[in-house]
Design a protein around this motif. Structure first.
Motif, short mmCIF file in Angstrom:
data_model
loop_
_atom_site.label_atom_id
_atom_site.label_comp_id
_atom_site.label_asym_id
_atom_site.label_seq_id
_atom_site.Cartn_x
_atom_site.Cartn_y
_atom_site.Cartn_z
N ALA A 42 0.82 -1.21 0.00
CA ALA A 42 0.00 0.00 0.00
C ALA A 42 0.86 1.27 0.00
O ALA A 42 1.96 1.29 0.55
N PRO A 43 0.34 2.34 -0.61
CA PRO A 43 1.04 3.63 -0.53
C PRO A 43 1.01 4.17 0.89
O PRO A 43 0.18 3.75 1.72
N GLY A 44 1.90 5.12 1.18
CA GLY A 44 2.02 5.62 2.53
C GLY A 44 0.80 6.34 3.05
O GLY A 44 0.55 6.36 4.27
N ASP A 45 0.00 6.90 2.16
CA ASP A 45 -1.17 7.66 2.60
C ASP A 45 -2.46 6.83 2.53
O ASP A 45 -3.56 7.38 2.49
N VAL A 46 -2.32 5.52 2.52
CA VAL A 46 -3.51 4.67 2.41
C VAL A 46 -4.43 4.88 3.61
O VAL A 46 -3.99 5.02 4.75
#
Length: 538
Positions: A42-46
């Protein structure tokens, strides 16, 4: 890019396979698996959403209903709970008192069923409705949608007088003195139906939105809906285009009905509304035909006379020649056909028409809707060319009370044969025919796996050999509905690359006692990666 990680879930992937997490990006499921593995992807801002251990299934796909009419039902005179003719009168008078419609407004009601009346178990008549009001035209449709009763004001507004003659494929009833009693069936209903179907696009937009909110509350994320019809199709499509362009809550696949006018159908096709046209949210599907009526009204077309009324075999609403013409025109434009057929005579008639154009396969995915009264040879015919079955298990709730009277015990024993259809390998999808029945998938699943009415009767179920298990029932409501609209590679499963359409349930329906299924609630509904419904307190 928007992304969401759903964690701590019991997400149904396929029979015996569940996962604890889903990663969603821009409305698409990108991965399913363990929370640790998906967090690594997942991306960091998920955004993280905790499912709290609850069961998640793909969004329910109602493979046959009438979404616009569901909005009508939710807005007009609601007669589903009327237990007597007196109730019908009371409900209507209260509606008039509360709404105070302008003088002369046509009032439309839906859902009455004479079999539930405790004062007089008979059809509503013109005189019953005249006793309510002579100021307002009243048009009240029976629960099946194939019979209506109109009052004198409605008959006058529609230009119907005592000289009227029933058209082919319809009936107009009269009392003992030969006077119109206000009851019209099948094709004879047209002049009365037009009194309330000529709505503006603005009115249709409001009705569609009302129905979509109800669908979201039910966990339904896609509907195969029969709202586009000859005579009103341009207005209805305008309304749908407006709704679908402004945050729709449900995906729409149209089953479009034009059997009243071949010229209208050709204009519709010429406008580009062929099967598969549209986008991921709003697509045009097959032609919808009606070849008979309903079992409750004894207008379903049977091969032999009704067991409880040998004077009739029901009403075939199209001739074989008319059916073949529409099937052929649709095929010429690469369009499939799905057909309302309840009686065994109607099912036989439409299978004959399909088989005449197919040879061992079904590339346009022709289907039959309802498929209620059957014997084994008729069911086996679905396998010859891979004809789809679009069925409504919820119909068992009412029909088990009448089917043996209507067709006899032997034929009833091989009817509503969902288990047999599954065993035969037929592509079988579930729907509700809303507003004929409520859109609630949980009640539909209950009837499919238990073969009982919603009150739990009969003990042991109605021919329990035709039960399907909960896995097959959920699949019929998800991946099989997707198959019927050529979307089985992108919808109906919780798998990478599929639409993020899903439902969070309050109970683990796969392990609970099937008889307790109705305790299950829809806690949340996601469509296209966004929650469109969340139950308060869930």
């Amino acid at each position: 890019m928007s992304s969401m990680l759903i964690r701590n879930a019991h997400a149904y992937v396929e029979r015996g396979h569940f996962e604890e997490a889903l990663l969603i990006e821009d409305g698409i499921i990108r991965a399913v698996g363990s929370e640790a593995a998906l967090r690594a992807e997942a991306p960091g801002d998920v955004k993280v959403w905790d499912a709290k251990g609850r069961t998640i299934v793909p969004g329910f796909i109602d493979s046959h209903q009438h979404l616009l009419n569901t909005g009508v039902m939710l807005s007009d005179v609601r007669l589903q709970n009327a237990k007597s003719i007196a109730d019908v009168k009371r409900i209507t008078r209260e509606y008039i008192e509360e709404r105070k419609p302008a003088p002369g407004t046509v009032l439309h009601g839906m859902g009455w069923n004479q079999d539930y009346f405790t004062d007089e178990a008979r059809m509503l008549t013109r005189d019953d409705l005249d006793a309510i009001t002579t100021e307002y035209p009243l048009v009240f449709e029976r629960a099946c949608g194939h019979m209506l009763t109109a009052n004198s004001a409605a008959l006058a507004r529609a230009g119907v007088d005592e000289s009227i003659v029933a058209p082919e494929g319809g009936s107009i009833e009269r009392d003992a003195n030969g006077r119109l009693n206000g009851i019209f069936t099948e094709n004879a209903r047209a002049p009365l139906l037009m009194l309330f179907r000529n709505r503006t696009a603005d009115e249709d937009v409001a009705l569609i939105r009302t129905a979509m909110r109800h669908a979201a509350e039910c966990g339904v994320t896609s509907v195969h809906t029969c709202d586009v019809r000859g005579g009103t199709w341009e207005t209805v499509i305008e309304a749908y285009n407006r709704v679908m362009a402004d945050h729709p809550l449900v995906r729409v696949w149209h089953q479009s009905s034009f059997q009243s006018s071949m010229e209208d159908y050709k204009r519709f096709l010429a406008a580009g509304h062929v099967m598969g046209s549209g986008n991921a949210l709003h697509r045009f599907g097959p032609l919808k035909l009606f070849v008979d009526g309903s079992l409750g009204a004894r207008t379903a077309f049977m091969r032999k006379p009704y067991h409880d009324d040998p004077s009739t075999v029901g009403i075939p609403t199209m001739t074989p020649e008319e059916i073949s013409e529409f099937v052929n025109v649709a095929a010429d434009h690469n369009c499939g056909v799905v057909t309302h057929a309840i009686g065994d005579g109607a099912i036989e008639r439409i299978l004959d028409a399909y088989d005449a154009t197919l040879s061992g396969s079904n590339p346009l995915r022709h289907g039959v809707i309802h498929i209620q009264i059957t014997d084994r040879p008729l069911l086996e015919r679905f396998t010859k060319n891979g004809i789809l079955a679009l069925v409504q298990p919820i119909f068992l709730h009412y029909d088990t009370k009448i089917v043996e009277d209507r067709v006899g015990k032997d034929l009833a024993a091989t009817s509503y044969a969902f288990g047999t259809l599954k065993k035969l390998g037929v592509h079988m999808s579930f729907g509700t025919d809303s507003p004929i029945e409520d859109m609630n998938p949980i009640d539909n699943l209950y009837c499919a796996v238990n073969r009982r009415r919603l009150d739990g009767t009969p003990e042991g179920g109605f021919h329990p050999e035709e039960c399907v298990d909960i896995y097959d029932a959920v699949d019929a409501y998800t991946i099989e509905g997707a198959y019927a609209s050529f979307e089985e590679k992108v919808k109906g499963r919780l798998l990478p690359g599929y639409y993020a359409d899903l439902v969070v349930l309050s109970e683990n329906i796969f392990e609970m006692d099937p008889l307790k299924l109705r305790e299950t609630k829809v806690d949340a509904t996601m469509m296209n990666g966004e929650f469109v419904f969340e139950r308060q307190g869930a």
